[in-house]
Design an enzyme around this catalytic site. Structure first.
Site, PDB file in Angstrom:
ATOM      1  N   HIS A 170      24.214  40.599  48.301  1.00  0.00           N
ATOM      2  CA  HIS A 170      24.130  40.428  46.977  1.00  0.00           C
ATOM      3  C   HIS A 170      25.394  39.195  45.889  1.00  0.00           C
ATOM      4  O   HIS A 170      25.497  38.929  46.887  1.00  0.00           O
ATOM      5  CB  HIS A 170      24.913  41.648  45.949  1.00  0.00           C
ATOM      6  N   GLU A 171      24.893  38.808  44.605  1.00  0.00           N
ATOM      7  CA  GLU A 171      25.548  37.611  44.186  1.00  0.00           C
ATOM      8  C   GLU A 171      25.417  36.634  45.202  1.00  0.00           C
ATOM      9  O   GLU A 171      26.273  35.687  45.252  1.00  0.00           O
ATOM     10  CB  GLU A 171      27.163  38.331  44.238  1.00  0.00           C
ATOM     11  N   GLY A 172      24.416  36.543  45.777  1.00  0.00           N
ATOM     12  CA  GLY A 172      23.899  34.969  46.147  1.00  0.00           C
ATOM     13  C   GLY A 172      23.543  35.631  48.111  1.00  0.00           C
ATOM     14  O   GLY A 172      25.072  36.188  48.283  1.00  0.00           O
ATOM     15  N   ARG A 225      31.589  35.870  42.888  1.00  0.00           N
ATOM     16  CA  ARG A 225      31.730  35.740  43.941  1.00  0.00           C
ATOM     17  C   ARG A 225      33.192  36.141  45.468  1.00  0.00           C
ATOM     18  O   ARG A 225      32.882  36.430  45.903  1.00  0.00           O
ATOM     19  CB  ARG A 225      30.866  34.264  44.765  1.00  0.00           C
TER      20      ARG A 225
END
Lengths: 594, 594
Positions: free
Chosen positions: A444-446, A301
């Site tokens: 992306h990535e949460g 992140r």
């Protein structure tokens, strides 16, 4: 002419004048390093990014990867060439241990190095970035054999790595993945299922692709409990093709240089030994896959935050260059209509747009490097207590280090277009691509919303609120130092202190709402307000490093800080007011009202 | 299934339940019309937009216009077919006089009709939109012969029109155009110069293209004073090719369906009678071209606001549809990990994103229609005084009607992508294109910064402040009606009244700064704050029209108003505070600090 990819001067300021990363070289792990080796890596990164990554950024965007009839993927030639130069320079292995071929560089330097490549060419930079993340995880949780088998070739640049989490029906909600891994008597597993959004999922850029796959192994319980982590290579160690098949490519608005794939595991296209399923190897223990993945998620992140920052930063530099060279119009006070037009940068509103960009991208870069240094602290600080504190602070800052640049450095890219006027909207200039590329980073990535839930629902309440307390104390220490400075510093310190108090009060009010539904109803607003407070703190930190130093560079820092404190931080008042009211508007809305 | 292009229900609410446009039919100009004819036009527009415009929106984006070796332009076939259906239905002539073949429809209905096409396919809708603007100007300022010669064929759909203002070195600053028009003894002119950003500048979609060109005729003085307006057709009346040549096409991030061109006038490629220059015909008087163009600019700018609104609106509807059909995750209060996933719309943060979009796009549509009704009022209200008041109010609202939707309906498109998650970032769904298309609207027809200068530098101070006074009085009348309503209305009315008072105070402070440089330093911030106040007022107006009516549609209006008043309007406090401080940050910044 100054680079329009990144600013060496700003990186030097942040790394040496502010964070004093040279001090790390007194630690055992980094004892082979020095200011000279750090500089050499940064210099090399700038050079390779400029000469091998930037030149094909537009070409790779205009010619996105294509799936050929034989099921293979065609990528523009320059990508493989650039990645070979990158790997040959040893940069994939920058932060890894010497004993497995790494440079054993601090994370903060490795991130700064990677930032050059992210700014020069987001698409091409993703391959090594994902490979590094994959290798990191295997080093942490894999067996020595797995490290030898998969990590060493990745660090040499021969293999690339991926992370396979999402599925077509399960993106934000990993509890619902349906990919399964069944154990075999020989200790291997057979993996079946379809994975979605897999960046670098297939290509011919490397000898092999090492997939790290989340899959459910029977017996782990419902939801996320059964999730395990497996290595599933495209080719097995003996060269046998594994049953991992490209189903298709996703065609995106931006970030087109990176193949983004749908992958079938074990669909029978490439059966191994006549048995169903792709061959996989368990990493660590069964049913602990999500914990392993989340341990690495902080770094991933922060990496997304860096990508957003890098894209915003290069757009800002291009806007500055344009504003200094293009002439248009006259200022309001000009009386003579026959006077020559002035440079764009002479207009107050253009300077406003440049100051906004500067305050966003330099604030975001500061935050990213600060978090990266926390990764080093977490691993190498002198005492257990220092290491633990670094970990707690990194935990609470991570959702902000991901989401804030994704939001505001995208806004910086929009402003970079605006500075260019109509030209900025054309593909003849670079800034429209940056804007398209950067829009991915809120997803992306949460997603942005997931980061809000993570911050308010987990990070600030974990351990009895230890994370928030530590953040507030750390900001408080900065404020205390600033309060003894000049009038500007005192003005800003007072504002940051007030906003931080507000953050604490509002967090208490939210968590006394009585039910998590009400508490979390506006967690995105909480995320955004907290992000602005944190970045205001980053500007205060930078101002303290600037001190009384003279010159245009330092004056620019002072002015960007002033912009952020006067134009940006005050946005939080309305956000905190809303949060404090425990507003139920979003909760009290029925689906059929839309 | 409900349309995801526009909402008929919302249009009906705004036109009939709120603005009571049927009352216009009592006026002489519109006496042939009725609720039935209005409905028939809207119905027809929805049908043609759905069946002929929407289906090729993605195709035209993926296959942008190409300049062929012979200098002609290739556009996907569907564009010409759709435009033929549009013109054959008489829609190009919707608001024109019956005597020249028009429907004599009120502007507010013509705009509502056009909004269907803008939402269905921005690229294709631009051709008739530009043609209508061109024809409007010629009707107002051209000779009867010019109207017969150029306007009639445009209204029949045989000719298309353009506006040629910008040049490569003169975009926002028209004072610097270098295109020249030299008078000839026969009363015609010869035009030479290069024009940039000309939408619809060349194509094979119509028999002829009627360019309206700003050019300097000698003798007018420096700056904008020498600017005249000329008709320069691609083909002369006798069929002779005029010396107007396509130099190239601009390749844009979005809005790709519309050809956007660089045009050379009089470069000798198609010489007429062996003389240099393209043949042009003066419109109105010499040296008054900019005034004519600016008279039409209000309508063009409101039109850009509608385009932004339409793109935001269709994105919102698509996001609602997706959020109601896609399942993902569980709400925070869910205890059972094995529970079935819920629809996206069950998540508070998704509802927040939908409410934000709804409040932006329905607020913007209300503002656009309100301004369009002012165009009708300006032309057909009963008394001179009413007509003049409508004109003054339209003048002051125009920069907001252009810039606010361009900013916030773009944000709506970004949120529509976010609701779709990773899918929204792919070209398999519609929302990423809308976001790219919409980014243009902060740039053309006067950039965001230009609108700010127009509002604060001209509109609110013109005539001793008459525009702002009238706006404030008009808002005040709405507030007074709302203050006698229920508790929500009173809460909102109080907030709008306070924000309006703040607007007045801040305007006074800004104009007492003593020099225009300081006054205008933050005019973009002023524009954005004023925009939020105006749209809050639009929501108050809508709430008054909703009254105590029951049903999901009205509940949705109430909730979107609540969202706007609680989440959005409070943003203005920080903006007004900054403005009131006469902050000099942008002015006190040196170019070399960047």
């Amino acid at each position: 002419m100054a680079s329009t990819i990144l600013s060496r001067r700003d990186l030097e300021f942040l790394l040496y004048e502010w964070l004093d990363v040279t001090a790390l070289t007194s630690r055992e792990r980094f004892r082979e390093h020095s200011r000279e080796t750090f500089d050499a890596v940064l210099e090399l990164s700038a050079e390779i990014a400029t000469e091998h990554f930037a030149p094909h950024n537009k070409k790779a965007d205009a010619n996105e990867p294509v799936m050929l009839p034989d099921g293979t993927v065609e990528v523009v030639d320059e990508v493989a060439r650039a990645l070979k130069v990158f790997a040959d320079a040893g940069l994939t292995a920058a932060q890894f241990d010497e004993e497995i071929g790494g440079m054993q560089l601090p994370a903060v330097l490795a991130r700064a190095s990677m930032c050059w490549f992210q700014a020069a060419n987001a698409g091409t930079s993703s391959y090594p970035l994902l490979t590094v993340g994959n290798a990191n995880l295997l080093v942490e949780y894999g067996t020595p054999e797995q490290v030898d088998q998969w990590v060493r070739p990745m660090l040499e640049g021969r293999f690339f790595g991926t992370m396979c989490l999402s599925e077509t029906g399960a993106g934000s909600s990993l509890a619902d993945i349906t990919t399964r891994a069944l154990p075999r008597d020989d200790g291997t597993y057979r993996v079946s299922g379809t994975k979605m959004w897999i960046s670098g999922g297939d290509h011919g850029l490397s000898e092999n692709i090492v997939h790290l796959v989340l899959a459910k192994v029977p017996g782990g319980g419902p939801g996320v409990k059964g999730i395990s982590l497996l290595v599933v290579p495209k080719f097995l160690a003996d060269g046998t093709r594994n049953d991992v098949t490209l189903v298709g490519l996703n065609h995106k608005m931006g970030n087109r240089g990176t193949t983004n794939t749908v992958l079938a595991f074990g669909d029978g296209t490439h059966p191994v030994d006549g048995e169903p399923g792709a061959v996989g190897y368990l990493v660590g223990e069964r049913h602990r896959g999500l914990a392993y993945m989340f341990h690495m998620m902080n770094e991933a992140r922060v990496g997304v935050g860096f990508l957003a920052t890098a894209l915003g930063y290069t757009g800002y530099l291009k806007a500055v260059e344009y504003a200094k060279s293009r002439t248009q119009g006259r200022p309001p006070a000009a009386k003579d209509p026959a006077a020559r037009p002035v440079r764009l940068i002479e207009h107050a509103d253009v300077r406003r747009m440049l100051l906004a960009q500067k305050s966003y991208v330099e604030g975001a870069l500061a935050l990213g490097l600060y978090c990266s240094l926390l990764i080093d602290e977490q691993e190498t600080a002198a005492t257990d207590d220092d290491r633990e504190r670094a970990g707690v602070l990194l935990d609470v800052l991570t959702p902000i280090a991901k989401s804030w640049p994704a939001q505001w450095c995208l806004e910086a890219n929009s402003l970079a277009i605006q500075v260019h006027g109509g030209y900025g909207y054309t593909r003849d200039y670079d800034v429209e691509q940056l804007y398209r590329d950067n829009r991915l980073n809120q997803i992306h990535e949460g997603t942005h919303g997931i980061q809000g839930l993570d911050l308010l629902g987990r990070k600030v309440v974990a351990d009895g609120g230890a994370g928030l307390r530590l953040l507030v104390d750390t900001i408080g220490a900065t404020v205390a130092r600033a309060e003894t400075g000049g009038p500007d510093l005192v003005e800003y310190a007072t504002a940051v202190a007030a906003a931080t108090r507000r953050l604490v009060d509002v967090t208490k009010i939210l968590w006394s709402a009585g039910d998590p539904t009400t508490t979390l109803a506006n967690s995105s607003v909480y995320l955004e307000a907290t992000g602005h407070v944190v970045v205001a703190w980053m500007w205060l930190e930078q101002l303290l490093a600037v001190g009384a130093k003279e010159g245009a560079f330092y004056d620019g820092k002072r002015q960007a800080a002033r912009y952020f404190l006067r134009y940006e931080l005050p946005r939080t008042t309305a956000q905190f007011d809303l949060l404090a009211s425990l507003d139920r508007t979003t909760l009290d809305t029925e689906p059929d009202w839309f």
